[in-house]
Structure formats: C-alpha cells, structure tokens
Design a protein around this motif. Structure first.
Motif, PDB file in Angstrom:
ATOM      1  N   ASP A  41       0.815  -1.218   0.000  1.00  0.00           N
ATOM      2  CA  ASP A  41       0.000   0.000   0.000  1.00  0.00           C
ATOM      3  C   ASP A  41       0.849   1.269   0.000  1.00  0.00           C
ATOM      4  O   ASP A  41       0.335   2.362   0.193  1.00  0.00           O
ATOM      5  CB  ASP A  41      -0.947   0.020   1.197  1.00  0.00           C
ATOM      6  CG  ASP A  41      -0.214  -0.050   2.528  1.00  0.00           C
ATOM      7  OD1 ASP A  41       1.025  -0.166   2.523  1.00  0.00           O
ATOM      8  OD2 ASP A  41      -0.883   0.028   3.568  1.00  0.00           O
ATOM      9  N   GLU A  42       2.160   1.118  -0.242  1.00  0.00           N
ATOM     10  CA  GLU A  42       3.051   2.281  -0.253  1.00  0.00           C
ATOM     11  C   GLU A  42       4.077   2.169  -1.371  1.00  0.00           C
ATOM     12  O   GLU A  42       4.431   1.073  -1.804  1.00  0.00           O
ATOM     13  CB  GLU A  42       3.794   2.400   1.090  1.00  0.00           C
ATOM     14  CG  GLU A  42       2.889   2.664   2.279  1.00  0.00           C
ATOM     15  CD  GLU A  42       3.643   2.663   3.604  1.00  0.00           C
ATOM     16  OE1 GLU A  42       3.196   3.344   4.540  1.00  0.00           O
ATOM     17  OE2 GLU A  42       4.673   1.970   3.696  1.00  0.00           O
ATOM     18  N   LEU A  79       0.696  -0.048  -8.375  1.00  0.00           N
ATOM     19  CA  LEU A  79      -0.305   0.974  -8.669  1.00  0.00           C
ATOM     20  C   LEU A  79      -1.481   0.402  -9.466  1.00  0.00           C
ATOM     21  O   LEU A  79      -1.307  -0.441 -10.341  1.00  0.00           O
ATOM     22  CB  LEU A  79       0.325   2.122  -9.454  1.00  0.00           C
ATOM     23  CG  LEU A  79       1.159   3.139  -8.670  1.00  0.00           C
ATOM     24  CD1 LEU A  79       1.709   4.193  -9.611  1.00  0.00           C
ATOM     25  CD2 LEU A  79       0.339   3.792  -7.567  1.00  0.00           C
ATOM     26  N   PHE A  80      -2.681   0.885  -9.134  1.00  0.00           N
ATOM     27  CA  PHE A  80      -3.903   0.558  -9.865  1.00  0.00           C
ATOM     28  C   PHE A  80      -4.186  -0.945  -9.923  1.00  0.00           C
ATOM     29  O   PHE A  80      -4.655  -1.461 -10.931  1.00  0.00           O
ATOM     30  CB  PHE A  80      -3.853   1.148 -11.285  1.00  0.00           C
ATOM     31  CG  PHE A  80      -3.674   2.637 -11.293  1.00  0.00           C
ATOM     32  CD1 PHE A  80      -4.705   3.473 -10.885  1.00  0.00           C
ATOM     33  CD2 PHE A  80      -2.463   3.207 -11.672  1.00  0.00           C
ATOM     34  CE1 PHE A  80      -4.541   4.854 -10.877  1.00  0.00           C
ATOM     35  CE2 PHE A  80      -2.293   4.584 -11.656  1.00  0.00           C
ATOM     36  CZ  PHE A  80      -3.329   5.413 -11.258  1.00  0.00           C
ATOM     37  N   SER A  82      -5.917  -4.179  -7.444  1.00  0.00           N
ATOM     38  CA  SER A  82      -6.788  -4.398  -6.289  1.00  0.00           C
ATOM     39  C   SER A  82      -6.124  -5.328  -5.277  1.00  0.00           C
ATOM     40  O   SER A  82      -5.633  -6.403  -5.654  1.00  0.00           O
ATOM     41  CB  SER A  82      -8.108  -4.998  -6.766  1.00  0.00           C
ATOM     42  OG  SER A  82      -8.963  -5.280  -5.677  1.00  0.00           O
ATOM     43  N   SER A  83      -6.097  -4.935  -4.021  1.00  0.00           N
ATOM     44  CA  SER A  83      -5.498  -5.722  -2.924  1.00  0.00           C
ATOM     45  C   SER A  83      -4.131  -6.272  -3.311  1.00  0.00           C
ATOM     46  O   SER A  83      -3.893  -7.480  -3.274  1.00  0.00           O
ATOM     47  CB  SER A  83      -6.432  -6.866  -2.525  1.00  0.00           C
ATOM     48  OG  SER A  83      -7.699  -6.384  -2.138  1.00  0.00           O
ATOM     49  N   LYS A 102       1.765   7.021   0.107  1.00  0.00           N
ATOM     50  CA  LYS A 102       0.655   6.081   0.112  1.00  0.00           C
ATOM     51  C   LYS A 102       0.188   5.821  -1.319  1.00  0.00           C
ATOM     52  O   LYS A 102       0.024   6.754  -2.118  1.00  0.00           O
ATOM     53  CB  LYS A 102      -0.506   6.629   0.943  1.00  0.00           C
ATOM     54  CG  LYS A 102      -0.234   6.688   2.444  1.00  0.00           C
ATOM     55  CD  LYS A 102      -0.119   5.296   3.041  1.00  0.00           C
ATOM     56  CE  LYS A 102       0.031   5.341   4.552  1.00  0.00           C
ATOM     57  NZ  LYS A 102       0.186   3.987   5.134  1.00  0.00           N
ATOM     58  N   LYS A 103      -0.044   4.565  -1.628  1.00  0.00           N
ATOM     59  CA  LYS A 103      -0.467   4.166  -2.969  1.00  0.00           C
ATOM     60  C   LYS A 103      -1.744   4.885  -3.407  1.00  0.00           C
ATOM     61  O   LYS A 103      -1.819   5.396  -4.534  1.00  0.00           O
ATOM     62  CB  LYS A 103      -0.662   2.656  -2.986  1.00  0.00           C
ATOM     63  CG  LYS A 103      -1.306   2.085  -4.240  1.00  0.00           C
ATOM     64  CD  LYS A 103      -1.424   0.574  -4.125  1.00  0.00           C
ATOM     65  CE  LYS A 103      -2.251  -0.019  -5.248  1.00  0.00           C
ATOM     66  NZ  LYS A 103      -3.685   0.294  -5.131  1.00  0.00           N
ATOM     67  N   ASP A 104      -2.745   4.957  -2.534  1.00  0.00           N
ATOM     68  CA  ASP A 104      -4.005   5.574  -2.936  1.00  0.00           C
ATOM     69  C   ASP A 104      -3.876   7.080  -3.143  1.00  0.00           C
ATOM     70  O   ASP A 104      -4.560   7.666  -3.987  1.00  0.00           O
ATOM     71  CB  ASP A 104      -5.107   5.271  -1.915  1.00  0.00           C
ATOM     72  CG  ASP A 104      -4.744   5.709  -0.503  1.00  0.00           C
ATOM     73  OD1 ASP A 104      -3.595   6.100  -0.268  1.00  0.00           O
ATOM     74  OD2 ASP A 104      -5.644   5.662   0.369  1.00  0.00           O
ATOM     75  N   GLU A 107      -2.296   7.500  -6.614  1.00  0.00           N
ATOM     76  CA  GLU A 107      -3.294   7.172  -7.639  1.00  0.00           C
ATOM     77  C   GLU A 107      -4.269   8.331  -7.851  1.00  0.00           C
ATOM     78  O   GLU A 107      -4.600   8.671  -8.999  1.00  0.00           O
ATOM     79  CB  GLU A 107      -4.044   5.902  -7.240  1.00  0.00           C
ATOM     80  CG  GLU A 107      -3.220   4.635  -7.359  1.00  0.00           C
ATOM     81  CD  GLU A 107      -3.944   3.403  -6.844  1.00  0.00           C
ATOM     82  OE1 GLU A 107      -3.471   2.287  -7.112  1.00  0.00           O
ATOM     83  OE2 GLU A 107      -4.982   3.571  -6.154  1.00  0.00           O
ATOM     84  N   ARG A 108      -4.725   8.952  -6.766  1.00  0.00           N
ATOM     85  CA  ARG A 108      -5.634  10.096  -6.893  1.00  0.00           C
ATOM     86  C   ARG A 108      -4.973  11.253  -7.619  1.00  0.00           C
ATOM     87  O   ARG A 108      -5.580  11.908  -8.475  1.00  0.00           O
ATOM     88  CB  ARG A 108      -6.100  10.553  -5.505  1.00  0.00           C
ATOM     89  CG  ARG A 108      -7.126   9.652  -4.850  1.00  0.00           C
ATOM     90  CD  ARG A 108      -7.869  10.377  -3.739  1.00  0.00           C
ATOM     91  NE  ARG A 108      -6.962  10.921  -2.730  1.00  0.00           N
ATOM     92  CZ  ARG A 108      -6.595  10.271  -1.636  1.00  0.00           C
ATOM     93  NH1 ARG A 108      -7.044   9.044  -1.404  1.00  0.00           N
ATOM     94  NH2 ARG A 108      -5.782  10.836  -0.755  1.00  0.00           N
TER      95      ARG A 108
END
Length: 233
Positions: A41-42, A79-80, A82-83, A102-104, A107-108
């Motif tokens: 997640d990072e 990146l991009f 799921s889980s 943070k990955k999210d 992505e944003r």
C-alpha cells in the motif's frame, strides 16, 4: 578517477512526487523495506543509500533485478491493482533515507494531474523495457552471456574510468554478482577466472575493472541500447 557514464535522469519530477510523501524514514543496512507476499500500500522514493530489489525462486535461489539509489522509485508495480501484494524483496544494502507515499494518494494525484500521469507512464514504459532486456539476456545468452551482460550494465551504472579500463565502483561478492544472472557462485568464479586469464577483466582493491568492454559486447551480440535501458538500476 572520472565517471565513465552518467546515470540517466528520470522523466518524473522527483520534487513533485515528494509533495505527496506521507513521511520520511531512515533505513538500516540489512533490513527490508518490503518483502514479497506482504500487503503493498506504499511506494518509496530513495533519498540516499542503496536498496537491492530481488526475488527468491522456487528452489530457494536469489535472483537480483536492480540495485537502486538516490531518486529511484521502488514498489511502483502495485499501482492501480486491487489488494496488491509486493512481488519482490527490497533489502537495504547501504543505510540512508526514503520518502514514503501512500499508494491511494498517488493514484488520486495521477487521475487529477494529466502531466504527472503522462510522465509516470513514460517512466513505467522505460522501466518495463529495462526489465525485458534483462530477461532477454538471461534467456538467450546462457549463464556466461548473462554474466557478461551484467558486467556491461554495471559499467553503465557504476563505472569509472581508470588507467586499466572501467572500474565497477560497487563492492560485490562473486555470489552477489551471480545473483544478478541466476548463476551459482562456482559458475561465476569459473567465468570470472577465464575473463581474468584472457585479460578481459582484472581487480582493483577488491572491485572489478573491465579492461576490454568491447569483447563482452561482441560475445553477446550487444545491440548498443541506450544506457537508460542497459543498467542495473
């Protein structure tokens, strides 16, 4: 000594990415930033130090893909997805500092910033092309050719001109060198001994000096790819 090759710059503006960093962390030699199979997640930007990216094969052997340094990005393949889980290991070879994103969050930002998205796509394309050329060398050139290719890549990444040739300014054991091309320490020892006997390489203060780079290139049918693709970073 003068540097034989200049490390290519990334297309991504590192300063822009650092704005999204959640925190910074000091790294300790011998520790892992992440390991294969753990939640991903990072992403990480290396600010100083060196980190080895590798994978353990089904039979327990280690295969090294990259040695990353300042301004390199690691963990980027998650990146991009799921889980996601990390597919590789990131081992600290030389203590330093990393910035953590943070990955999210990234992505944003990529969705919002078309310029950043374009630059990241270019960078990922280069990354995949480097990986493809490494696998090509491993598959098509055999153990000896894979080692020759690794030495060529190392001259591009860590080479300095000295009187005898190009010094690879990176201390590596023969086992660590063999890990880059999937060969055993014994096979690596034998191939290096042959190269020394033929005056293709020599050693200086425990590091390899390539005296005849063109010989290595000729032996593997080198296509003279740009240094940005022919490296171990």
């Amino acid at each position: 000594m003068t540097q034989a090759n200049i490390k290519p710059t990334h297309s991504i503006e590192i300063k822009e990415l650092l704005h999204f960093a959640d925190r910074h962390m000091q790294t300790k030699k011998g520790s892992y930033i992440f390991q294969e199979g753990t939640d991903a997640d990072e992403l990480y930007i290396i600010l100083s130090g060196k980190i080895q990216i590798s994978k353990i094969t089904a039979d327990g052997r280690e295969l090294t893909f990259r040695i990353c340094g300042k301004n390199d990005i690691i963990g980027e393949l998650t990146l991009f997805t799921s889980s996601p889980k990390y597919l590789l290991n990131a081992l600290v070879l030389e203590a330093g500092e990393i910035a953590i994103i943070k990955k999210d969050v990234l992505e944003r930002e990529i969705f919002k910033n078309s310029s950043l998205a374009f630059e990241f796509m270019k960078w990922m394309s280069d990354h995949f092309r480097k990986t493809q050329t490494k696998f090509r060398d491993l598959v098509l050139n055999g153990k000896k050719g894979a080692l020759y290719s690794t030495l060529i890549r190392m001259t591009n990444s860590y080479g300095f001109k000295v009187d005898e040739g190009i010094l690879i300014d990176l201390p590596l054991t023969n086992q660590e060198l063999g890990n880059f091309c999937g060969t055993s320490r014994e096979s690596t020892n034998r191939i290096l001994s042959e190269l020394k006997k033929d005056d293709i390489i020599t050693s200086l203060n425990g590091k390899i000096v390539v005296k005849n780079l063109q010989y290595l290139k000729n032996e593997i049918g080198c296509e003279n790819c740009p240094a940005v693709y022919c490296s171990i970073e």
